[in-house]
Design a protein around this motif. Sequence first.
Motif, short mmCIF file in Angstrom:
data_model
loop_
_atom_site.label_atom_id
_atom_site.label_comp_id
_atom_site.label_asym_id
_atom_site.label_seq_id
_atom_site.Cartn_x
_atom_site.Cartn_y
_atom_site.Cartn_z
N ALA A 1 -8.92 9.22 -9.36
CA ALA A 1 -10.01 8.11 -9.51
C ALA A 1 -9.00 7.16 -10.19
CB ALA A 1 -11.12 8.46 -10.22
N LEU A 2 -8.27 7.49 -11.06
CA LEU A 2 -7.31 6.32 -11.94
C LEU A 2 -6.23 5.91 -10.67
CD1 LEU A 2 -7.44 7.99 -15.20
CD2 LEU A 2 -8.58 6.03 -14.57
N SER A 3 -5.56 6.70 -10.02
CA SER A 3 -4.44 6.36 -9.30
C SER A 3 -4.89 5.70 -7.92
CB SER A 3 -3.85 7.78 -8.85
OG SER A 3 -4.25 8.40 -8.36
N ALA A 4 -6.16 5.60 -7.49
CA ALA A 4 -6.58 4.96 -6.48
C ALA A 4 -6.88 3.66 -6.67
CB ALA A 4 -7.94 5.64 -5.91
N PRO A 5 -6.20 2.68 -5.68
CA PRO A 5 -6.37 1.25 -5.96
C PRO A 5 -7.80 0.96 -5.83
CG PRO A 5 -5.39 1.68 -3.87
CD PRO A 5 -5.67 3.20 -4.54
#
Length: 189
Positions: A139-143
């Motif tokens: 979730a944090l790494s997805a743009p």
Amino acid sequence: MSMSSVVIISLAAAVILVIGGSLVMYMASLVKTAYELKVQIGADIDSRLSKISEDLDKKSRWIKRDLIEEIEKIKVALETENTRKFEALAVPLTNSVEGFDAQARRDRIEWTAAIERNRILIAQLDSQIEDVRNDLKTALSAPPQPMSLDLSTESADIASPPLTSAPVPPVPPDPQTMSQFLPDLGRKR
């Protein structure tokens, strides 16, 4: 002195000498008999004393044998009584020890089962934590997805709320230890 007086005196002296001689002979035979009696009594006393000592030896051996037999009987009786008492005392003790052993085995089985259940729960929690970490990382790494005015995507967005509409939480540090994962765990309130 006349002849008759000399004869009377001589006869009296002869009678006295004969009586005296016979008395001396009688006394000599009495002394001899007394000596023989003394020797015979001494021999009888010696023989009877030796017989009495032999009887006493026999009786003392019998008494010793009887005493030894009685002592052995008493010893055997005491040993059997002690064995019986020890067995009587050992039965409750053995039952208590067996009860403690059985209880310890039951407790050990329960503890083992509880430990295994806890291990399974910990493994499940670890897998859930890993899933949550992976979800957070993705979730944090997805743009962030831009909002589009396309109606086809808008209807899909309405069905599932957009991720960008909610405020983005700050990025938590990646917990590597239990104290980082649960910081309030060791603190007193």
